[in-house]
Design a protein around this motif. Structure first.
Motif, short mmCIF file in Angstrom:
data_model
loop_
_atom_site.label_atom_id
_atom_site.label_comp_id
_atom_site.label_asym_id
_atom_site.label_seq_id
_atom_site.Cartn_x
_atom_site.Cartn_y
_atom_site.Cartn_z
N ILE A 3 79.68 16.56 -12.71
CA ILE A 3 78.53 16.51 -13.62
C ILE A 3 78.00 15.08 -13.62
O ILE A 3 78.77 14.14 -13.84
CB ILE A 3 78.93 16.91 -15.05
N GLU A 4 76.71 14.94 -13.38
CA GLU A 4 76.09 13.62 -13.40
C GLU A 4 74.99 13.61 -14.44
O GLU A 4 74.05 14.41 -14.39
CB GLU A 4 75.53 13.26 -12.04
N VAL A 5 75.12 12.71 -15.40
CA VAL A 5 74.09 12.51 -16.42
C VAL A 5 73.41 11.18 -16.12
O VAL A 5 74.09 10.14 -16.00
CB VAL A 5 74.71 12.50 -17.83
N SER A 6 72.09 11.21 -15.97
CA SER A 6 71.37 10.02 -15.54
C SER A 6 70.23 9.67 -16.50
O SER A 6 69.32 10.48 -16.70
CB SER A 6 70.79 10.23 -14.13
N LYS A 7 70.33 8.50 -17.13
CA LYS A 7 69.28 7.95 -18.01
C LYS A 7 68.82 8.97 -19.05
O LYS A 7 67.61 9.15 -19.28
CB LYS A 7 68.10 7.45 -17.16
N LEU A 8 69.77 9.62 -19.69
CA LEU A 8 69.47 10.66 -20.67
C LEU A 8 69.09 10.04 -22.02
O LEU A 8 69.81 9.19 -22.55
CB LEU A 8 70.68 11.58 -20.84
N SER A 9 67.95 10.49 -22.55
CA SER A 9 67.48 10.02 -23.86
C SER A 9 66.93 11.21 -24.63
O SER A 9 66.38 12.16 -24.04
CB SER A 9 66.38 8.97 -23.70
N PHE A 10 67.10 11.17 -25.96
CA PHE A 10 66.59 12.27 -26.78
C PHE A 10 66.25 11.75 -28.17
O PHE A 10 66.96 10.91 -28.74
CB PHE A 10 67.62 13.38 -26.90
N SER A 11 65.14 12.28 -28.73
CA SER A 11 64.70 11.91 -30.07
C SER A 11 64.33 13.16 -30.85
O SER A 11 63.82 14.14 -30.28
CB SER A 11 63.49 10.98 -30.01
N TYR A 12 64.59 13.12 -32.15
CA TYR A 12 64.03 14.10 -33.08
C TYR A 12 62.82 13.44 -33.73
O TYR A 12 62.96 12.63 -34.64
CB TYR A 12 65.04 14.51 -34.15
N GLY A 13 61.62 13.74 -33.24
CA GLY A 13 60.44 13.06 -33.75
C GLY A 13 60.51 11.58 -33.42
O GLY A 13 60.68 11.19 -32.26
N ASP A 14 60.43 10.74 -34.46
CA ASP A 14 60.50 9.30 -34.26
C ASP A 14 61.93 8.77 -34.31
O ASP A 14 62.15 7.57 -34.12
CB ASP A 14 59.67 8.58 -35.34
N GLN A 15 62.89 9.66 -34.57
CA GLN A 15 64.28 9.23 -34.69
C GLN A 15 64.99 9.33 -33.34
O GLN A 15 65.24 10.42 -32.83
CB GLN A 15 65.03 10.07 -35.73
N LEU A 16 65.32 8.19 -32.77
CA LEU A 16 66.02 8.15 -31.50
C LEU A 16 67.50 8.48 -31.74
O LEU A 16 68.18 7.81 -32.51
CB LEU A 16 65.89 6.77 -30.86
N ILE A 17 68.01 9.52 -31.06
CA ILE A 17 69.40 9.94 -31.23
C ILE A 17 70.30 9.22 -30.24
O ILE A 17 71.35 8.69 -30.59
CB ILE A 17 69.54 11.47 -31.06
N PHE A 18 69.92 9.20 -28.97
CA PHE A 18 70.64 8.41 -27.97
C PHE A 18 69.66 8.01 -26.88
O PHE A 18 68.61 8.62 -26.71
CB PHE A 18 71.85 9.16 -27.39
N ASP A 19 70.02 6.95 -26.14
CA ASP A 19 69.06 6.37 -25.20
C ASP A 19 69.76 5.85 -23.95
O ASP A 19 70.80 5.18 -24.05
CB ASP A 19 68.31 5.22 -25.89
N ASP A 20 69.22 6.22 -22.79
CA ASP A 20 69.65 5.68 -21.51
C ASP A 20 71.14 5.90 -21.26
O ASP A 20 71.88 4.98 -20.89
CB ASP A 20 69.32 4.19 -21.42
N ILE A 21 71.58 7.14 -21.46
CA ILE A 21 72.98 7.49 -21.26
C ILE A 21 73.18 7.94 -19.80
O ILE A 21 72.52 8.86 -19.33
CB ILE A 21 73.42 8.63 -22.20
N SER A 22 74.10 7.31 -19.10
CA SER A 22 74.41 7.67 -17.72
C SER A 22 75.93 7.67 -17.54
O SER A 22 76.61 6.71 -17.94
CB SER A 22 73.78 6.70 -16.72
N PHE A 23 76.44 8.73 -16.94
CA PHE A 23 77.87 8.78 -16.62
C PHE A 23 78.10 9.95 -15.67
O PHE A 23 77.23 10.81 -15.47
CB PHE A 23 78.73 8.96 -17.88
N THR A 24 79.28 9.99 -15.07
CA THR A 24 79.67 11.07 -14.17
C THR A 24 81.02 11.61 -14.59
O THR A 24 81.95 10.83 -14.85
CB THR A 24 79.73 10.59 -12.71
N ALA A 25 81.13 12.92 -14.68
CA ALA A 25 82.41 13.60 -14.90
C ALA A 25 82.82 14.21 -13.57
O ALA A 25 82.10 15.04 -13.02
CB ALA A 25 82.28 14.67 -15.97
N HIS A 26 83.95 13.80 -13.06
CA HIS A 26 84.37 14.19 -11.72
C HIS A 26 85.18 15.48 -11.73
O HIS A 26 85.69 15.92 -12.77
CB HIS A 26 85.19 13.06 -11.08
N ASP A 27 85.29 16.07 -10.55
CA ASP A 27 86.09 17.29 -10.39
C ASP A 27 87.51 17.08 -10.90
O ASP A 27 88.11 16.02 -10.69
CB ASP A 27 86.16 17.69 -8.92
N ASN A 28 88.04 18.12 -11.54
CA ASN A 28 89.45 18.15 -11.94
C ASN A 28 89.83 17.01 -12.88
O ASN A 28 90.96 16.51 -12.83
CB ASN A 28 90.37 18.12 -10.72
#
Length: 259
Positions: A3-28
């Motif tokens: 699983i690869e998450v790249s530059k993930l950001s999310f907001s509820y309206g003007d409220q930023l919940i998380f920003d620029d999240i990147s990581f990799t979850a490897h097999d096993n």
């Protein structure tokens, strides 16, 4: 499955919940995400599952962007174990687990012998076969969590996302469930869990991601990132960290006055 998450950001309206999240979850491997309440862990999981679509960035399963996948296609790849679950009807424990096989049969068919055998095997693996005929709403919170994990196993997806899987369990069941979760990685599962237990994350995880105010504070192998300053920053308390069993276990001891 990676699983690869790249530059993930999310907001509820003007409220930023998380920003620029990147990581990799490897097999096993088991990846644990730690952080205080409100750090954005559960919301991030909902984005990774395709339940929230207004995010920026990418979530890739084996290189495939989940935005191009249908609900049924997602269900074949990933299973989700939430913090809590309260169905409208008091289904039996066995039927709750069997519901995890719905993507394996057509919409007008009933589960077959294979699905029934898999449900029974999952109940036995989680040690709850003795309550299979009881109503799901009439068992304890810890038992409900074990049922949800069993249901995820029969889904036959090789990615498991678990939102605080041991939150409602007593100490013995916490250890048993985490040992079982770790054993699943040896059976080919890729698992991401959130937890509020840093000691548990250190003992069982292959890698750890620490979130603070919607940002990645640290990430890497547990032995590399678990320090007293990290725990103090994450949770706002002073701790003393002690290492036991030749570095295999770390214990966080709060520096508080005992009257």
């Amino acid at each position: 499955m990676s699983i690869e998450v790249s530059k993930l950001s999310f907001s509820y309206g003007d409220q930023l919940i998380f920003d620029d999240i990147s990581f990799t979850a490897h097999d096993n491997q088991l990846l644990s995400i730690i952080g205080s309440n409100g750090a954005g862990k559960s919301t991030m999981f909902r984005c990774m599952l395709g339940l929230l679509n207004g995010y920026e960035g990418k979530v890739l399963f084996n290189g495939t962007d989940i935005k191009g996948l249908s609900i049924k296609e997602m269900a074949k790849l990933v299973a989700y174990i939430p913090q809590s679950h309260y169905p409208s009807f008091n289904f039996s424990v066995f039927d709750m687990v069997l519901m995890g096989t719905t993507t394996q049969v057509s919409s007008i068919a009933s589960p077959g012998e294979k699905q029934i055998r898999n449900a029974q095997a999952a109940l036995e693996r989680m040690g709850i076969e003795h309550i299979k005929n009881r109503g799901y709403t009439h068992i304890s919170g810890g038992e409900r969590q074990l049922v949800l994990i069993a249901r995820a196993l029969v889904q036959e997806a090789k990615v498991l996302i678990m939102d605080e899987p041991t939150a409602n369990l007593d100490f013995g069941n916490q250890i048993r469930v985490m040992s079982e979760i770790k054993s699943l990685t040896r059976d080919g599962y890729t698992i991401i869990q959130s937890t509020h237990n840093p000691e548990q994350a250190f003992q069982f995880s292959d890698s750890v991601l620490a979130l603070k105010n919607g940002k990645i504070l640290a990430g890497g192998a547990p032995a590399d990132i678990f320090t007293e300053p990290l725990i103090q920053t994450l949770y706002g308390i002073d701790v003393e960290m002690q290492t036991l069993y030749e570095g295999k276990v770390k214990v966080c001891i709060p520096k508080c006055v005992i009257y």
